[in-house]
Design an enzyme around this catalytic site. Structure first.
Site, PDB file in Angstrom:
ATOM      1  N   ARG A 119       0.852  -1.184   0.000  1.00 30.89           N
ATOM      2  CA  ARG A 119       0.000   0.000   0.000  1.00 30.89           C
ATOM      3  C   ARG A 119       0.891   1.239   0.000  1.00 30.89           C
ATOM      4  NH1 ARG A 119      -2.725   1.089   5.962  1.00 30.89           N
ATOM      5  NH2 ARG A 119      -0.794   1.439   7.106  1.00 30.89           N
ATOM      6  N   ASN A 157      -5.165   8.134   3.966  1.00 35.93           N
ATOM      7  CA  ASN A 157      -5.123   7.293   5.161  1.00 35.93           C
ATOM      8  C   ASN A 157      -3.690   7.203   5.653  1.00 35.93           C
ATOM      9  OD1 ASN A 157      -6.468   5.251   7.015  1.00 35.93           O
ATOM     10  ND2 ASN A 157      -4.785   4.028   6.186  1.00 35.93           N
ATOM     11  N   GLU A 158      -3.481   7.558   6.916  1.00 35.42           N
ATOM     12  CA  GLU A 158      -2.154   7.471   7.531  1.00 35.42           C
ATOM     13  C   GLU A 158      -1.081   7.983   6.577  1.00 35.42           C
ATOM     14  OE1 GLU A 158      -2.682   3.880  10.776  1.00 35.42           O
ATOM     15  OE2 GLU A 158      -1.778   3.391   8.843  1.00 35.42           O
ATOM     16  N   GLU A 315      -8.236   4.899  14.893  1.00 33.79           N
ATOM     17  CA  GLU A 315      -7.926   3.475  14.785  1.00 33.79           C
ATOM     18  C   GLU A 315      -7.254   2.991  16.063  1.00 33.79           C
ATOM     19  OE1 GLU A 315      -5.709   1.958  11.504  1.00 33.79           O
ATOM     20  OE2 GLU A 315      -6.722   3.231  10.036  1.00 33.79           O
ATOM     21  N   PHE A 365      -5.027 -11.505   9.825  1.00 34.19           N
ATOM     22  CA  PHE A 365      -4.968 -11.922  11.224  1.00 34.19           C
ATOM     23  C   PHE A 365      -4.943 -10.733  12.182  1.00 34.19           C
ATOM     24  CE2 PHE A 365      -3.189 -15.822   9.200  1.00 34.19           C
ATOM     25  CZ  PHE A 365      -4.240 -16.662   9.571  1.00 34.19           C
ATOM     26  N   HIS A 366      -5.282  -9.562  11.671  1.00 35.74           N
ATOM     27  CA  HIS A 366      -5.475  -8.394  12.539  1.00 35.74           C
ATOM     28  C   HIS A 366      -6.852  -8.503  13.181  1.00 35.74           C
ATOM     29  CE1 HIS A 366      -5.793  -4.250  13.882  1.00 35.74           C
ATOM     30  NE2 HIS A 366      -4.577  -3.981  13.458  1.00 35.74           N
TER      31      HIS A 366
END
Length: 682
Positions: A119, A157-158, A315, A365-366
């Site tokens: 990303r 985003n971020e 978040e 898996f978050h």
């Protein structure tokens, strides 16, 4: 309502604390969306972020937009009374864009091109990418600007999480333009960077490059300015998107900061004034020695960016993350302690990544509010309890935290300290910042984390940890604060360089010599593992220096080590105030003892006198009530002799037991802060 100046409610439609998280319906079939909306309402979710990574879904080929799915999601959420924090979708470009225009990809310091597939594979200075992104933003804004579900715009985003520093030719051109705007002439640039050293003098701005990989250490002034430029380049990206949104709609605009230990590339102090809502992403980092201390610091620092006003946790993780070497799940009570730490320190919105756990992709898996196991799970039951807890805290919305202590924290000082070529590589800026904040927290003090240019007049004590780089203006303001009666505690390697990262001559600690009443002529950093002892029994490591007291009283001396007999801790009366200096890195117990001494000297009372160090006590104030938050990180219960109603349990009493690992949020019977402290101490 402007949250930066009003100290009022966030500009969101919720009447209480907003609860929710990132929602990625594109990962699921449509029949799942109705179930999602129903379960969101069951859990008390009232705000979700949508379209954060939607570019490839919306624009599947250049200029061809497909909004059917997003239309349906927006309408469905509105029907269920759920507001939307709508992403512009620009965080990651679609594969067709990076295929057609590989020049938008970022370049690393050693000249390698970053491939797409993760990303944020884009250069912040790329005009090609910006053109495509701005078209997308305008299209999204025009379509959804008047949608009844829309509560907040979420730019990208971020920003800078993975692409903050790009060294490509386009970035080089942008860097040169930035430098010309900053310095005006190449002679001024040469003077600021000290390019007479190592034959680096530039004849024109065209000769300047980013600090790419070199055969020897880079020019530190160049590195510092490249960090400044890179932060500004991403802020300019935010401005470009925000301008389109504000031109098209009246909905508040923000982006999510990353005030956290592992992200240092954005100077959020310069970003915050441009946000309609200050929002932060934060995850417990189990790579740190004390993740909970860093969490408390990050929340205080975010409140500082909001000028004390309420802010938004955009978040956090319900359980484990997926990106640490060991992704630890939260044990019973940890979720509540995490959430209450943020709310106590000013968060009026608590959101998570993400709503439904992904089946595929890098973050499968978050943890999520709705886990892979579904509703028949411990995690889902924890989500239901969390929604009920936040509902119980709704009345604290709009209240604020008032502190007697300020801790100065600066991203530019962070950049300047953590470069090669310093007296020792063992001095890391954030280590001392976190250590001093943790000592203040364990002493029970309320702390505002603010920038060096902040108004300090309302504080009894100002703590200045390793502020290596400081401007003349900030140093003079600190001196005036002390002369007017304030107390300051400054630690080693502070005041050393000016805004250009050039050493202040005449002796250390440079800008703070006069106010501290000391002068040092040489640093004596310690070897790895080497300890020194002070004559009061404290121990220290990493750093010593040869200090001469010039008006200051010596509180403690080095009993051994390279500067044995010399001052280690000093106290100086300056005008009507007091200035402490610590010329070494004290151990934990020594640091806490000194902090307690400085707090007492300044007349700072604990938020809750008598509370053990493992209990965080933070008070939020409103016009009608004050709220004492207690977060018990210890293994035994603690009884707080504070009359009022605990919003967590609903119990009204003269005293409240906070169980081991538990939390409380007490609406106090009295709203007088000092009386509350006196009653608690009785």
């Amino acid at each position: 309502m402007d949250p930066r100046t009003s100290r009022g409610r966030l500009p969101l439609p919720q009447r209480g604390i907003a609860f929710g998280g990132d929602y990625n319906p594109e990962q699921w079939p449509r029949e799942t969306w109705v179930e999602d909306a129903r379960l969101m309402r069951e859990a008390g979710v009232d705000l979700v972020a949508v379209n954060v990574f939607g570019w490839a879904e919306i624009e599947r080929e250049p200029g061809v937009y497909r909004f059917d799915d997003l239309d349906h999601v927006m309408d469905l959420l509105h029907e269920h009374g759920i507001a939307v924090n709508l992403g512009t979708g620009t965080s990651t470009p679609p594969p067709w864009l990076t295929t057609d225009h590989p020049e938008v990809l970022p370049v690393t310091r050693d000249g390698g091109t970053v491939s797409p597939g993760g990303r944020q594979a884009w250069c912040p200075s790329s005009p090609v990418l910006r053109d495509h992104a701005e078209r997308l933003v305008r299209t999204v804004a025009e379509r959804y600007g008047d949608h009844p579900a829309l509560a907040l715009w979420h730019v990208s985003n971020e920003l800078g999480c993975h692409n903050a520093l790009c060294y490509c030719d386009e970035s080089a051109r942008d860097f040169r333009r930035w430098l010309e705007a900053r310095y005006g002439t190449v002679d001024a640039l040469n003077a600021a960077w000290g390019t007479s050293f190592w034959s680096q003098r530039y004849g024109s701005f065209d000769q300047v490059l980013p600090p790419r990989a070199t055969a020897s250490p880079e020019n530190p002034g160049q590195v510092l300015d490249f960090h400044r430029f890179s932060s500004d380049a991403l802020l300019d990206w935010y401005h470009a998107e925000a301008a389109i949104l504000r031109e098209t709609t009246t909905v508040p605009v923000t982006t999510n900061f990353m005030v956290t230990a592992h992200i240092d590339t954005q100077d959020y102090r310069s970003w915050a004034p441009h946000m309609d809502v200050v929002a932060n992403d934060h995850y417990l980092d189990h790579r740190l020695a004390d993740p909970w201390a860093e969490l408390a610091f990050a929340a205080d620092a975010t409140r500082g960016l909001a000028d004390g006003a309420p802010w938004m946790l955009m978040e956090a993780s319900h359980g484990a993350v997926n990106w640490q070497p060991r992704n630890l799940a939260k044990r019973p009570g940890e979720l509540e302690r995490m959430v209450l730490t943020h709310v106590a320190r000013g968060a009026d919105a608590v959101c998570f990544f993400q709503w439904r756990a992904s089946r595929a992709g890098a973050e499968r898996f978050h943890s999520a509010l709705l886990p892979h196991a579904g509703t028949d799970s411990t995690q889902w039951r924890a989500t239901l309890r969390l929604g009920a807890l936040l509902d119980a805290l709704d009345e604290v919305v709009g209240t604020t935290v008032t502190s007697d202590v300020a801790l100065l924290f600066d991203w530019q000082a962070w950049w300047a300290v953590d470069v090669p070529g310093q007296p020792t590589g063992d001095v890391r800026y954030l280590d001392e910042v976190h250590a001093m904040h943790a000592a203040l927290r364990r002493a029970g003090a309320g702390v505002d984390v603010v920038g060096p240019a902040a108004d300090l007049s309302g504080y009894r004590l100002v703590v200045v940890p390793t502020l290596y780089l400081v401007t003349d203006e900030a140093a003079q303001a600190l001196e005036r604060y002390v002369a007017a009666g304030g107390h300051v505690l400054v630690t080693y390697f502070s005041g050393i360089v000016d805004a250009d990262d050039q050493v202040r001559t005449g002796g250390y600690p440079g800008a703070f010599r006069d106010v501290l009443g000391v002068r040092s002529d040489e640093f004596f950093p310690l070897d790895a593992g080497q300890l020194v002892t002070l004559d009061d029994g404290r121990t220290a490591d990493v750093w010593t220096e040869r200090v001469e007291a010039r008006g200051a009283s010596v509180v403690a001396r080095f009993a051994d080590g390279p500067v044995a007999g010399g001052p280690a801790v000093t106290r100086h009366g300056h005008g009507a105030g007091v200035a402490w200096y610590v010329a070494t890195r004290l151990d934990g117990a020594g640091r806490e003892a000194l902090v307690a001494q400085a707090l007492g000297d300044a007349g700072v009372e604990p938020v809750l006198p008598g509370a053990p160090a493992v209990v965080d006590a933070v008070r939020r104030h409103g016009d009608a009530a004050s709220y004492l938050f207690l977060i018990n990180h210890g293994g035994t219960a603690f009884t707080a002799p504070v009359p009022g109603t605990d919003l967590v349990t609903g119990r009204t009493a003269a005293a409240h037991e906070v169980p081991a690992g538990g939390v409380a949020a007490i609406r106090e019977t009295t709203t007088d802060r000092r009386r509350s402290g006196e009653e608690a101490a009785a």
